[in-house]
Structure formats: structure tokens, C-alpha cells
Design an enzyme around this catalytic site. Structure first.
Site, mmCIF file in Angstrom:
data_model
loop_
_atom_site.group_PDB
_atom_site.id
_atom_site.type_symbol
_atom_site.label_atom_id
_atom_site.label_comp_id
_atom_site.label_asym_id
_atom_site.label_seq_id
_atom_site.Cartn_x
_atom_site.Cartn_y
_atom_site.Cartn_z
ATOM 1 N N GLU A 105 -4.417 -0.163 -29.118
ATOM 2 C CA GLU A 105 -4.675 1.135 -28.484
ATOM 3 C C GLU A 105 -5.508 0.943 -27.223
ATOM 4 O O GLU A 105 -6.299 0.002 -27.128
ATOM 5 C CB GLU A 105 -5.396 2.043 -29.507
ATOM 6 C CG GLU A 105 -5.815 3.406 -29.025
ATOM 7 C CD GLU A 105 -4.696 4.313 -28.529
ATOM 8 O OE1 GLU A 105 -3.893 3.876 -27.675
ATOM 9 O OE2 GLU A 105 -4.637 5.479 -28.961
ATOM 10 N N ASP A 106 -5.340 1.824 -26.262
ATOM 11 C CA ASP A 106 -6.131 1.724 -25.033
ATOM 12 C C ASP A 106 -7.567 2.196 -25.250
ATOM 13 O O ASP A 106 -8.516 1.513 -24.915
ATOM 14 C CB ASP A 106 -5.470 2.485 -23.870
ATOM 15 C CG ASP A 106 -5.116 3.932 -24.202
ATOM 16 O OD1 ASP A 106 -5.360 4.385 -25.336
ATOM 17 O OD2 ASP A 106 -4.588 4.625 -23.317
ATOM 18 N N ASP A 109 -11.054 7.903 -28.667
ATOM 19 C CA ASP A 109 -11.908 8.965 -28.148
ATOM 20 C C ASP A 109 -12.327 9.856 -29.328
ATOM 21 O O ASP A 109 -13.260 9.531 -30.049
ATOM 22 C CB ASP A 109 -11.082 9.698 -27.080
ATOM 23 C CG ASP A 109 -11.853 10.745 -26.319
ATOM 24 O OD1 ASP A 109 -13.063 10.588 -26.153
ATOM 25 O OD2 ASP A 109 -11.239 11.733 -25.877
ATOM 26 N N PHE A 158 -14.542 10.174 -18.340
ATOM 27 C CA PHE A 158 -13.082 10.054 -18.382
ATOM 28 C C PHE A 158 -12.711 8.898 -17.460
ATOM 29 O O PHE A 158 -13.072 8.883 -16.285
ATOM 30 C CB PHE A 158 -12.400 11.351 -17.944
ATOM 31 C CG PHE A 158 -10.940 11.350 -18.320
ATOM 32 C CD1 PHE A 158 -10.535 11.779 -19.579
ATOM 33 C CD2 PHE A 158 -9.979 10.849 -17.439
ATOM 34 C CE1 PHE A 158 -9.191 11.722 -19.954
ATOM 35 C CE2 PHE A 158 -8.638 10.790 -17.812
ATOM 36 C CZ PHE A 158 -8.246 11.235 -19.065
ATOM 37 N N ARG A 171 -2.463 4.505 -13.581
ATOM 38 C CA ARG A 171 -2.321 3.455 -14.603
ATOM 39 C C ARG A 171 -2.320 2.065 -13.980
ATOM 40 O O ARG A 171 -2.629 1.083 -14.629
ATOM 41 C CB ARG A 171 -1.002 3.644 -15.372
ATOM 42 C CG ARG A 171 -0.943 4.905 -16.222
ATOM 43 C CD ARG A 171 0.244 4.819 -17.159
ATOM 44 N NE ARG A 171 0.624 6.094 -17.752
ATOM 45 C CZ ARG A 171 0.060 6.616 -18.844
ATOM 46 N NH1 ARG A 171 -0.895 5.978 -19.447
ATOM 47 N NH2 ARG A 171 0.475 7.767 -19.318
HETATM 48 P P1 IMP Z 1 -8.085 10.570 -29.250
HETATM 49 O O1 IMP Z 1 -6.966 11.065 -30.127
HETATM 50 O O2 IMP Z 1 -8.970 11.689 -28.800
HETATM 51 O O3 IMP Z 1 -8.861 9.418 -29.816
HETATM 52 O O4 IMP Z 1 -7.461 10.139 -27.898
HETATM 53 C C1 IMP Z 1 -6.679 9.103 -27.745
HETATM 54 C C2 IMP Z 1 -5.881 9.182 -26.473
HETATM 55 O O5 IMP Z 1 -6.426 10.076 -25.498
HETATM 56 C C3 IMP Z 1 -5.915 7.835 -25.850
HETATM 57 O O6 IMP Z 1 -4.885 7.017 -26.372
HETATM 58 C C4 IMP Z 1 -5.716 8.165 -24.395
HETATM 59 O O7 IMP Z 1 -4.340 8.249 -24.109
HETATM 60 C C5 IMP Z 1 -6.340 9.518 -24.215
HETATM 61 N N1 IMP Z 1 -7.690 9.390 -23.639
HETATM 62 C C6 IMP Z 1 -8.865 9.609 -24.247
HETATM 63 N N2 IMP Z 1 -9.905 9.384 -23.423
HETATM 64 C C7 IMP Z 1 -9.356 8.987 -22.249
HETATM 65 C C8 IMP Z 1 -9.916 8.582 -20.984
HETATM 66 O O8 IMP Z 1 -11.127 8.520 -20.736
HETATM 67 N N3 IMP Z 1 -9.005 8.240 -20.028
HETATM 68 C C9 IMP Z 1 -7.665 8.273 -20.216
HETATM 69 N N4 IMP Z 1 -7.110 8.628 -21.385
HETATM 70 C C10 IMP Z 1 -7.944 8.997 -22.386
HETATM 71 MG MG MG Z 2 -3.009 6.718 -25.180
#
Ligand code: IMP
Ligand code: MG
Length: 187
Positions: A105-106, A109, A158, A171
Site C-alpha cells: 500500500e502507498d 491514513d 496531504f 503521481r
Molecule cells: P485510508 O482508507 O483513509 O487509510 O486511505 C487510504 C487511501 O487514501 C490511500 O491508499 C491513498 O490513496 C489515499 N490517501 C490518504 N492520504 C493520502 C495523502 O496524503 N496523499 C495521497 N493519497 C492519500
Molecule cells: Mg491508494
């Protein structure tokens, strides 16, 4: 190469993690995974699209026979928020039955995407299921998730670049940079 510092785009803010630091950390993660999966052939699943660049670098830092696949998920949330309602946009090509799966995963959050995916993939009968995330933003967590390997823990900014987007852009930046808010533009 266009980086955060020389980008002419006003939404591209300061560098948080530069390309060289990313490469060094990816090498370390690859070495750790190589050690931990010795004698096994991990199946590395990249979560599209954000993890694509990290996945591509990470698999080349692992000195084992690996296989890989990709899954694409979306949420119904707004641009910089996650609603928690996750849906699969592109499913895996292959079965996970009996495999040692490493989900790539990238960024983690709120944790909602990963929580959903882990439940979904666990039901497919892997021998093991672990997570490697390049970035971790623990301050934003809404649900507890276990992240086995973390590249960098970052504050609640962010970020864009190295696969991470804002509205599908940025990206391709080699560094990880902070997204400037619209009201900061032109500063
Ligand atoms: P989560 O479900 O809130 O954990 O979010 C996961 C997804 O939200 C990640 O795989 C990203 O695609 C996107 N995301 C969350 N924070 C960021 C950020 O700071 N920059 C870019 N994408 C983000
Ligand atoms: Mg993502």
C-alpha cells in the site's frame, strides 16, 4: 526530472521525503522482507494506483522468487477524505489459496481501505497475509489495522508524488511532497 523544488506547479509544496531517502528505505524494506520470507515465494499485491511505483521498486529490492498481482479499490469519499465505503474496481487475476501474500500500500491514513481489504483477502484462504506500507499517518486512524512493514511515519499533511496523487495528478514526482492548499497558491 521535475521535482518538488523546481516544479512550476503552485500546488506542489515542500519536499517531505526526497527520492534518495525513499530509495534507501525501499532497499531496507526489501532486505528485511527477503530475510523474513527466506524459503518462501511471497505474492506481492499492489493496490492501484497509488502503490504502483512503490511496488515496482520494492519487488526489485527483494532477493527471492516472487510473484505479483494488482487490485484497484475506490471509495465513495471526497477527494482528500475516505468515506469508509470501499469497493473493488479491479479484482486480482489469481487465487490466493495457500499463498504468502504481502499487500503493498502507498499510505495508511484512516485505515478504512486496508481494514476492508484485509478482511476480503483473508477470506480467500492465503497461507499468510501481511502488509507493507510506504507511509503511515497514525494520527488520522479511525480503525486499528496491523501494518507489518512501514517505510516512513509522517505527520498529518496531504502528500503527493512517488505514486501518490491529488485528483489523479502528481503521481510522477520522484520525491514525496506536501500538497499546498489552494489559499497558499502563489506564495
Ligand atoms: P485510508 O482508507 O483513509 O487509510 O486511505 C487510504 C487511501 O487514501 C490511500 O491508499 C491513498 O490513496 C489515499 N490517501 C490518504 N492520504 C493520502 C495523502 O496524503 N496523499 C495521497 N493519497 C492519500
Ligand atoms: Mg491508494
Amino acid at each position: 526530472m521535475v521535482n518538488c523544488t523546481n516544479s512550476s506547479n503552485e500546488r506542489v509544496g515542500p519536499v517531505l521525503i526526497n527520492a534518495q531517502s525513499i530509495q534507501e528505505r525501499v532497499r531496507e524494506l526489501g532486505a528485511q522482507i527477503t530475510q523474513d520470507y527466506r524459503g518462501k515465494s511471497p505474492h506481492l499485491i499492489g493496490i492501484l494506483k497509488g502503490a504502483s511505483i512503490f511496488h515496482a521498486d520494492l519487488v526489485r529490492a527483494i532477493d527471492l522468487v516472487v510473484s505479483f498481482d494488482f487490485i484497484a479499490v475506490g471509495s465513495y469519499g471526497e477527494d482528500t477524505k475516505t468515506s469508509g465505503e470501499v469497493r473493488i474496481l479491479k479484482d486480482l487475476d489469481e487465487s490466493l489459496e495457500g499463498r504468502d501474500v504481502l499487500l503493498v500500500e502507498d499510505i495508511v491514513d484512516t485505515g478504512l481501505t486496508l481494514h476492508y481489504l484485509l478482511q476480503n483477502l483473508q477470506s480467500r484462504g492465503p497461507n499468510s497475509l501481511k502488509v507493507v506500507a510506504l507511509l503511515n499517518k497514525p494520527s488520522r486512524r479511525q480503525i486499528e489495522v496491523k501494518v507489518d512493514y512501514v517505510g516512513f511515519t509522517i505527520p498529518d499533511d496531504f502528500v503527493i508524488g512517488y505514486g501518490l496523487d491529488h485528483s489523479q495528478r502528481y503521481r510522477n514526482l520522484p520525491d514525496i511532497c506536501v500538497l499546498r492548499s489552494e489559499r497558499e497558491e502563489g506564495r
